[in-house]
Design an enzyme around this catalytic site. Structure first.
Site, PDB file in Angstrom:
ATOM      1  N   ALA A 282      27.132   4.498  -8.628  1.00 30.85           N
ATOM      2  CA  ALA A 282      28.203   3.547  -8.306  1.00 30.85           C
ATOM      3  C   ALA A 282      29.427   3.793  -9.175  1.00 30.85           C
ATOM      4  O   ALA A 282      30.563   3.796  -8.684  1.00 30.85           O
ATOM      5  CB  ALA A 282      27.708   2.110  -8.469  1.00 30.85           C
TER       6      ALA A 282
ATOM      7  N   PHE B 258      11.246   5.676   6.449  1.00 29.63           N
ATOM      8  CA  PHE B 258      11.145   4.919   5.210  1.00 29.63           C
ATOM      9  C   PHE B 258      10.775   3.487   5.549  1.00 29.63           C
ATOM     10  O   PHE B 258      10.992   3.015   6.675  1.00 29.63           O
ATOM     11  CB  PHE B 258      12.461   4.968   4.414  1.00 29.63           C
TER      12      PHE B 258
ATOM     13  N   ASP C 209      22.964  -4.894 -19.612  1.00 27.02           N
ATOM     14  CA  ASP C 209      24.126  -5.147 -20.471  1.00 27.02           C
ATOM     15  C   ASP C 209      25.268  -5.814 -19.702  1.00 27.02           C
ATOM     16  O   ASP C 209      25.863  -6.791 -20.172  1.00 27.02           O
ATOM     17  CB  ASP C 209      24.646  -3.838 -21.079  1.00 27.02           C
TER      18      ASP C 209
ATOM     19  N   GLN D   7      12.351  -6.868  -7.199  1.00 27.87           N
ATOM     20  CA  GLN D   7      11.451  -6.096  -6.351  1.00 27.87           C
ATOM     21  C   GLN D   7      10.441  -5.296  -7.163  1.00 27.87           C
ATOM     22  O   GLN D   7      10.797  -4.633  -8.137  1.00 27.87           O
ATOM     23  CB  GLN D   7      12.262  -5.126  -5.480  1.00 27.87           C
TER      24      GLN D   7
ATOM     25  N   HIS E  68       7.960  -2.193  -6.680  1.00 26.12           N
ATOM     26  CA  HIS E  68       7.698  -1.051  -5.806  1.00 26.12           C
ATOM     27  C   HIS E  68       6.184  -0.833  -5.746  1.00 26.12           C
ATOM     28  O   HIS E  68       5.509  -0.867  -6.768  1.00 26.12           O
ATOM     29  CB  HIS E  68       8.393   0.195  -6.358  1.00 26.12           C
TER      30      HIS E  68
ATOM     31  N   LEU F 109       7.819   6.065 -10.997  1.00 30.86           N
ATOM     32  CA  LEU F 109       7.791   5.910  -9.551  1.00 30.86           C
ATOM     33  C   LEU F 109       7.233   7.128  -8.829  1.00 30.86           C
ATOM     34  O   LEU F 109       7.559   8.265  -9.146  1.00 30.86           O
ATOM     35  CB  LEU F 109       9.219   5.648  -9.049  1.00 30.86           C
TER      36      LEU F 109
ATOM     37  N   GLU G 187       8.490   6.306  -2.048  1.00 31.56           N
ATOM     38  CA  GLU G 187       8.085   5.970  -0.690  1.00 31.56           C
ATOM     39  C   GLU G 187       8.113   7.199   0.211  1.00 31.56           C
ATOM     40  O   GLU G 187       7.492   7.219   1.275  1.00 31.56           O
ATOM     41  CB  GLU G 187       9.070   4.931  -0.159  1.00 31.56           C
TER      42      GLU G 187
ATOM     43  N   ARG H 133       8.796  -3.240   0.960  1.00 23.01           N
ATOM     44  CA  ARG H 133       8.130  -3.095  -0.325  1.00 23.01           C
ATOM     45  C   ARG H 133       7.485  -4.377  -0.829  1.00 23.01           C
ATOM     46  O   ARG H 133       6.419  -4.334  -1.448  1.00 23.01           O
ATOM     47  CB  ARG H 133       9.133  -2.568  -1.358  1.00 23.01           C
TER      48      ARG H 133
ATOM     49  N   HIS I  54      10.791  -2.725 -10.211  1.00 19.60           N
ATOM     50  CA  HIS I  54      11.627  -1.624  -9.760  1.00 19.60           C
ATOM     51  C   HIS I  54      13.111  -1.945  -9.635  1.00 19.60           C
ATOM     52  O   HIS I  54      13.951  -1.191 -10.113  1.00 19.60           O
ATOM     53  CB  HIS I  54      11.097  -1.139  -8.411  1.00 19.60           C
TER      54      HIS I  54
ATOM     55  N   GLU J 238      23.473  -1.685  -8.794  1.00 16.87           N
ATOM     56  CA  GLU J 238      22.377  -2.630  -9.009  1.00 16.87           C
ATOM     57  C   GLU J 238      22.778  -3.825  -9.852  1.00 16.87           C
ATOM     58  O   GLU J 238      22.196  -4.901  -9.720  1.00 16.87           O
ATOM     59  CB  GLU J 238      21.178  -1.917  -9.647  1.00 16.87           C
TER      60      GLU J 238
ATOM     61  N   ARG K 246      15.109  -5.529  -1.109  1.00 14.36           N
ATOM     62  CA  ARG K 246      15.861  -4.354  -0.697  1.00 14.36           C
ATOM     63  C   ARG K 246      14.979  -3.369   0.057  1.00 14.36           C
ATOM     64  O   ARG K 246      13.861  -3.087  -0.353  1.00 14.36           O
ATOM     65  CB  ARG K 246      16.462  -3.647  -1.919  1.00 14.36           C
TER      66      ARG K 246
ATOM     67  N   LEU L 125      20.763   3.808  -2.771  1.00 15.63           N
ATOM     68  CA  LEU L 125      21.724   4.907  -2.866  1.00 15.63           C
ATOM     69  C   LEU L 125      22.896   4.691  -1.913  1.00 15.63           C
ATOM     70  O   LEU L 125      24.033   5.072  -2.206  1.00 15.63           O
ATOM     71  CB  LEU L 125      21.036   6.240  -2.591  1.00 15.63           C
TER      72      LEU L 125
END
Length: 582
Positions: A17, A117, A223, A242, A244, A254, A257, A288, A354, A385, A396, A402
């Protein structure tokens, strides 16, 4: 004395981001990026499976189906105008990356390849769809590399291993608060720096490190949201976190998926493909939150492997070429961390903390808003995020993270630069770094007291046990009492390292303060929400209650330290809330 810098645009965080915002802002204004680490080590690099967009390269698809899946997957807490923007702009976002040189996997015809997915369907839920664009199982890593190269090309100035610890808020001629910069700590020297700016964008990532088992890197300590909370800016939907379904057992790293997208299945101790009972249409590729709860139920009812607290992810029946070429990192993780050969045997997995659906509230242009009327805070933006647009609602969908960072990172970069080009730079108050200076001195001066690592471990264990996949009034009250006690203990905690250069001990103490603040807000919001929705599941209120709870929470800390909760409506366009079935 602090050192002063001046830029039109300052972006905090160099993940996907932040880099996407910097790429846009730098084409319009003088831009700096401040990052806790070297940009290509940012946590976006851990995102494995793909980025969703309704290209229709493998089978029929369209962006409205993607929008429906996003809203339904988010258990109807999604702001539908934001979801429509994200899913419509997804297609151009993918092609933008392709034109920058992103190495997407390709079909035999040379088109961008796509895979299935969880929660992504054709024709409003009638069948799974191949929508995720990917680069093997290293998609996030490739996004970071691509965007960082483009930012270098565009002359973005980077300040790496600098920690932003405060936001500078001043008043304009009308008496309104405006954002005028940030205070940063340089790890190399221990010196404070004032970044005076016309606009600031936070892209600081998540805060999963308040859980014991998490996929999140050590740097994800909240932060940005923690600074906002301390400055009186509300945080939205913090109760929704969430888990995962497939983390490496005992560690939480991780296993994407993508493994299930390529045909991997989940098995219990009886060898059953148990997701057939919970989501008969999508099975292992259900959203999820549903898969994580199914794993939790299987373990609770005694069907964990050997009666233990994990189940199996099995890919051994797949073509070895598919496993090695499309899932190289996932298979290597299984070999390294568990000593398991996934070509021949199943992999032990457990749900892992996650992704934060909640965070700093923003509008669709990434402008931070500060109340239930969505009043903007001029000059302040957020994306990724750490922000809550809200396109993820209560849960999500995989590959939408992404997508979120590139769509709203781009929007944020454009809008912060356009804002900066319209306004004069505000005057700063005298010594704006004083609060941070006092905070750091207070920690450094404490020669005795408990060590932060002890408090952090207790926080993580408490949040995992009592504010995790399944919650209820009793566990949440216990968690709230414990977190408040830990915050009190932290106020007198001390550290061993008193040096100025590379004092990671000091910074980890500051990060723990942010985690404690965010944990308290998360638990308080979860205790107040007496329903189950998406990632927030309460076994004492196990159904969704749209009449009472179809609304976003806003949590603010009062000057006396107490948490205030207010609410604002969910934006609904044309997708009427209905029961989630898969």
């Amino acid at each position: 004395m602090a050192t002063y810098h001046r830029f039109d645009c300052v972006i905090v965080g160099a993940g996907g981001a932040g880099l996407r915002a910097a790429l846009e802002a730098s084409q319009r204004a003088n831009t700096a990026v401040i990052s806790k680490m070297y940009p290509t080590r940012s946590h976006t690099g851990a995102a494995q499976g793909g980025m969703s967009a309704a290209l229709g390269n493998v089978e029929e698809d369209n962006w409205e189906w993607h929008t429906f899946d996003t809203i339904k997957g988010g258990d109807y807490l999604v702001d539908q105008d934001a979801a429509e923007i994200m899913c419509r702009e997804a297609i151009d976002a993918v092609y933008d990356l392709e034109h920058m040189g992103f190495p997407f996997d390709r079909t035999a015809e040379g088109k961008i390849d796509q895979r299935r997915f969880g929660g992504h369907t054709r024709d409003h839920g009638k069948a799974p769809v191949q929508r995720a664009c990917f680069a093997a199982d290293r998609t996030g890593h490739m996004i970071l590399q691509t965007l960082y190269q483009q930012c270098q090309k565009n002359g973005v100035q980077f300040f790496n291993e600098w920690y932003v610890l405060d936001l500078i808020l001043t008043a304009d001629d009308a008496g309104r608060q405006v954002c005028s910069g940030v205070i940063a700590y340089e790890l190399k020297t221990g010196e404070l720096h004032v970044f005076h700016a016309k606009s600031v964008l936070f892209a600081t990532g998540g805060f999963g490190k308040f859980f014991k088992i998490t996929s999140n890197a050590h740097t994800l300590t909240g932060d940005g949201p923690g600074i906002c909370l301390a400055r009186g800016i509300p945080l939205e939907d913090m109760e929704f976190f969430q888990f995962h379904p497939t983390g490496v057992y005992g560690i939480g790293i991780l296993l994407s998926e993508a493994a299930r997208a390529e045909g991997g299945i989940l098995l219990n101790d009886k060898g059953e493909r148990f997701m057939e009972r919970y989501a008969p249409t999508l099975m292992d590729l259900a959203p999820r939150d549903m898969v994580s709860r199914a794993i939790h139920t299987e373990i609770k009812e005694g069907r964990g492997i050997g009666g233990k607290d994990y189940v199996f992810l099995d890919v051994s029946h797949l073509d070895p070429e598919v496993i090695e070429n499309k899932l190289p990192d996932i298979t290597e993780f299984a070999r390294i961390y568990l000593g398991v050969e996934p070509l021949r045997e199943p992999v032990p997995i457990q749900a892992t903390a996650h992704y934060a659906m909640g965070g700093i509230p923003t509008d669709v242009n990434a402008q931070v808003v500060i109340d239930d009327d969505n009043t903007p805070l001029p000059g302040f933006f957020a994306a990724g995020e750490c922000a809550c647009v809200s396109v993820h609602g209560a849960n999500r969908l995989g590959t939408n993270s992404l997508l979120d960072i590139v769509v709203f990172g781009r929007r944020g970069g454009i809008n912060m630069a356009e804002y900066a080009n319209k306004v004069d730079i505000a005057e700063l108050p005298e010594s704006p770094e004083q609060d941070v200076q006092s905070k750091l001195k207070g920690i450094l001066d404490r020669t005795k007291g408990e060590r932060p690592a002890t408090i952090r471990s207790e926080l993580q264990a408490q949040m995992m046990s009592n504010c995790g996949i399944v919650r209820n009034e009793s566990t949440l009250k216990e968690a709230l009492d414990t977190v408040r006690e830990l915050r009190q203990r932290f106020s007198s905690a001390g550290i061993d390292d008193k040096s100025a250069r590379y004092n990671q001990d000091l910074l980890e103490a500051v990060e723990l303060g942010f985690l404690l603040d965010l944990a308290e807000v998360t638990v308080a919001a979860a205790l107040a929400r007496t329903e189950s929705r998406g990632g927030h599941f309460r076994d004492d209120h196990d159904s969704r209650d749209d009449g009472q709870w179809l609304k976003h929470s806003l949590a603010t800390r009062r000057p006396d330290g107490q948490i205030d909760l207010t609410y604002k409506p969910v934006t609904i366009t044309k997708y009427i809330p209905m029961e989630r079935k898969y």
